[in-house]
Design a protein around this motif. Structure first.
Motif, short mmCIF file in Angstrom:
data_model
loop_
_atom_site.label_atom_id
_atom_site.label_comp_id
_atom_site.label_asym_id
_atom_site.label_seq_id
_atom_site.Cartn_x
_atom_site.Cartn_y
_atom_site.Cartn_z
N ALA A 94 -8.92 4.54 -1.32
CA ALA A 94 -9.10 3.46 -0.14
C ALA A 94 -7.93 4.01 0.84
O ALA A 94 -7.70 3.81 2.06
CB ALA A 94 -8.90 2.21 -0.69
N ALA A 95 -6.85 4.52 0.24
CA ALA A 95 -5.54 5.00 1.17
C ALA A 95 -5.64 6.05 1.56
O ALA A 95 -5.01 6.24 2.54
CB ALA A 95 -4.34 4.76 -0.03
N SER A 96 -6.70 7.04 1.25
CA SER A 96 -6.69 8.18 1.70
C SER A 96 -6.93 8.36 3.23
O SER A 96 -6.26 9.21 3.99
CB SER A 96 -7.88 8.93 1.09
OG SER A 96 -7.51 9.51 -0.23
N PRO A 97 -7.85 7.52 3.84
CA PRO A 97 -7.86 7.88 5.18
C PRO A 97 -6.48 7.75 6.02
O PRO A 97 -6.28 8.33 7.07
CB PRO A 97 -8.91 6.56 5.67
CG PRO A 97 -9.81 6.27 4.46
CD PRO A 97 -8.81 6.55 3.44
N GLY A 101 -5.28 11.22 7.42
CA GLY A 101 -5.58 11.00 8.88
C GLY A 101 -4.52 11.31 9.86
O GLY A 101 -4.51 10.56 10.85
N VAL A 102 -3.65 12.30 9.38
CA VAL A 102 -2.69 12.43 10.10
C VAL A 102 -2.95 13.12 11.76
O VAL A 102 -2.25 12.92 12.51
CB VAL A 102 -1.54 13.32 9.58
CG1 VAL A 102 -0.79 12.76 8.62
CG2 VAL A 102 -2.36 14.61 8.84
N PRO A 205 1.50 -0.57 10.96
CA PRO A 205 0.24 -1.10 11.45
C PRO A 205 -0.69 -0.08 12.23
O PRO A 205 0.06 0.79 12.83
CB PRO A 205 0.45 -2.29 12.14
CG PRO A 205 1.83 -2.23 12.56
CD PRO A 205 2.31 -1.41 11.33
N ASP A 206 -2.14 -0.28 12.11
CA ASP A 206 -2.73 0.79 13.03
C ASP A 206 -2.63 0.61 14.43
O ASP A 206 -3.45 -0.17 15.05
CB ASP A 206 -4.17 0.86 12.58
CG ASP A 206 -5.03 1.71 13.13
OD1 ASP A 206 -4.65 2.72 13.68
OD2 ASP A 206 -6.03 1.18 13.38
N LEU A 207 -1.80 0.70 15.10
CA LEU A 207 -1.49 0.71 16.63
C LEU A 207 -0.91 1.75 17.30
O LEU A 207 -0.33 2.88 16.79
CB LEU A 207 -0.56 -0.49 16.83
CG LEU A 207 -0.89 -1.99 16.43
CD1 LEU A 207 0.51 -2.82 16.54
CD2 LEU A 207 -2.10 -2.27 17.33
N PRO A 208 -0.99 1.85 18.63
CA PRO A 208 -0.72 3.11 19.32
C PRO A 208 0.86 3.26 19.17
O PRO A 208 1.69 2.30 19.19
CB PRO A 208 -1.20 3.00 20.54
CG PRO A 208 -1.50 1.69 20.73
CD PRO A 208 -1.89 1.13 19.42
N ASP A 209 1.30 4.37 19.46
CA ASP A 209 2.84 4.67 19.35
C ASP A 209 3.50 3.75 20.35
O ASP A 209 4.82 3.48 19.76
CB ASP A 209 3.11 6.23 19.32
CG ASP A 209 2.37 6.86 18.19
OD1 ASP A 209 2.44 6.56 17.11
OD2 ASP A 209 2.05 8.07 18.52
N PHE A 210 3.11 3.77 21.43
CA PHE A 210 4.01 2.86 22.46
C PHE A 210 4.38 1.51 22.12
O PHE A 210 5.13 0.89 22.86
CB PHE A 210 3.47 3.19 23.76
CG PHE A 210 2.11 2.26 24.22
CD1 PHE A 210 0.99 2.97 23.89
CD2 PHE A 210 2.32 1.06 24.89
CE1 PHE A 210 -0.16 2.15 24.32
CE2 PHE A 210 1.16 0.52 24.97
CZ PHE A 210 -0.22 0.69 24.71
#
Lengths: 246, 246
Positions: A94-97, A101-102, A205-210
Motif C-alpha cells: 500500500a505504501a509502495s506507490p 513514485g518519485v 499530502p499529495d499536492l503540487p509543490d507550490f
C-alpha cells in the motif's frame, strides 16, 4: 577521495539511531517484496550492522515485528530466515506507490469548499472550516495556479516535517559522490535512502509543490531520492545471501 | 383597460405603508437632486397623497428629517419649501450609483481567502472564517465562473431580502401596462419604483447574479426597474410645482 560507507550512513541517519523496527520494515519492503522472498538471519545481521545498528537492537526489533504480525520466521536446518506476513505484504504494498513514485509529477492543486460543519473531503488537507486543499476536484472546487499566501501554505504540513525535508536534502546531498560499493553496502545505503524518503513521502499530502510552505525541500528530496534509487540499484537477494555467508 | 394609479401604487407598496421618512428621502433624492433644487410643501403634500400617505404621517416624517439634518426648510412669503442639506446631498449622492446603475452589468465573482482570524476584506461578503466573496480580486483570490453550492450562496443575502426581490418583481410586473399619467402621477409612481428598487440595490452585495441563492429575483427587479425608470421619466420640478398649485 570519496567518503567511506560509515560516513554516508551517518549522513543518511543524521547521526541519530533510526527506529529499528521501522527500518526493518523498509528492509523487507525494499529487498524482499516478492510473496516468497525471505531474508536469512545472517543477512539481516550483516545489513543492520552496515547501517550502524547494534545486534541487540536488531534482535529486539525482529521480535517486536513478529509479535505485531509484520513478519514470520522460518527455520531451515540451522538457518533461520524471515519473511513478511500477508498483512505485512499488504501494508508495504500500500505504501509502495508513494515511496517509489518519485518520478511521478506532482498533481494538480484544487481549493475545495465544503459546508463548514462537515469534515474536509477524504484525502484533502483541511485548511480551515469549509476550506481544504486537494489534488483533484471534489465537490465545489477551484483550480489553483498561483501559490496561496504563507499562512495558508503553513497549514499544509507542520514545521517539523518541513525541517525534516531540509535535513534529509542535506543527507542525500552527501551521497552525490559514491565510493565503490559491495552489494551489501549498496543494499544498506539503498534501504536508508528509501527509509529517509518514506518518512517524508508517507506524511506529506499529495499536492503540487507550490502549495507547500516556504522552506519546503520536498522537491529536492524527491529528485535526490529518484537519482539515488537509480544509482543504488536493488541487489537481488541471492547475491546478498551469498555475500552474507552461511 | 389599464389599471388606475391607486392600484399601481398598491402594487408597488405591496399594500404596506412604506416608511414615510425613508420614502421622502427618495422623493428629494430622485426629484430634487440639484444643489439648489427645492420642493414646496404643497408639492410634497400632493406627491405623498398620490402615494397613499396620510397628511399627518407626511408631516411627522418631514419634522423628523429636519431634526435629523437631512433637509432644511425655507420660507418665501406664505409658501414653505424644503431642500436637502449638504449632508443630505452627500448621502443621496453616495447611494445614487447603486440605485441608478441599473444598466451596469453585474461584476465579476471572486472567492477571497484571507487569514481566518481577520475580517473579510472591505466590500466583500463574509462566507465563513477566512472565506469571502467579492466583485474584485483582493489578496489571495480565485475567479468564480460556476455557481457555488446552495449552502454557500445562502450566505450571500438573507432569506428576507430574497423574499423582497420576489414581491418586488411581482409589484414591478403590475406596471407592465401604464395608463395615461399626469406629471404628478408619473413622479409619484417613479419615486415608488426608485424606492422599491433602492431597498434591494442598497442591501444586495455587488456580486454577479449567479452567486445569489436559489429564488433570487434581483436580475428581474433590476431589469424591470431600468425599464420603468425609462418609461416614467423624471418630470422637472417646475412642471410639478405648477401642477401642484399655489
Amino acid at each position: 577521495m570519496p567518503p567511506d560507507v560509515p560516513a554516508l550512513v551517518a549522513a543518511l541517519t543524521q547521526g541519530e539511531t533510526p527506529r529499528v523496527w521501522s527500518l526493518l520494515v523498509t528492509v523487507f519492503g525494499d529487498l524482499a517484496q516478492g510473496p516468497q522472498a525471505r531474508v536469512s538471519g545472517v543477512l539481516l545481521a550483516r545489513l543492520t550492522e552496515a547501517m550502524g545498528i547494534k545486534p541487540e537492537a536488531a534482535r529486539v526489533a525482529l521480535h517486536r515485528l513478529r509479535k505485531d504480525g509484520w513478519i514470520e520466521s522460518l527455520r531451515e536446518g540451522r538457518r533461520s530466515s524471515y519473511r513478511l506476513t500477508q498483512a505485512g505484504h499488504r501494508e508495504t504494498a500500500a505504501a509502495s506507490p508513494r515511496i517509489y513514485g518519485v518520478d511521478k509529477p506532482p498533481g494538480e492543486g484544487w481549493l475545495l469548499i465544503h459546508p463548514p460543519a462537515e469534515p474536509a473531503p477524504p484525502g484533502a488537507v483541511a485548511i480551515g472550516p469549509g476550506l481544504a486543499l486537494g489534488a483533484a476536484a471534489q465537490g465545489f472546487a477551484l483550480p489553483l495556479q498561483a501559490p496561496p499566501p504563507d499562512w495558508l501554505r503553513a497549514r499544509v504540513v507542520d514545521a517539523e516535517l518541513v525541517a525534516l525535508t531540509r535535513t534529509t536534502a542535506v543527507g542525500f546531498a552527501a551521497l552525490a559522490v559514491l565510493p565503490a560499493l559491495t552489494p551489501l553496502e549498496t543494499a544498506a545505503l539503498r534501504v536508508l535512502v528509501v527509509h529517509a524518503w518514506r518518512r517524508i513521502a508517507l506524511r506529506a499530502p499529495d499536492l503540487p509543490d507550490f502549495l507547500f510552505p516556504e522552506g519546503w525541500q520536498g522537491p529536492a528530496c524527491r529528485a535526490a531520492a529518484a537519482d539515488l534509487l537509480r544509482r543504488l540499484p536493488r541487489p537481488d537477494l541471492a547475491t546478498l545471501e551469498a555475500a552474507a555467508g552461511p
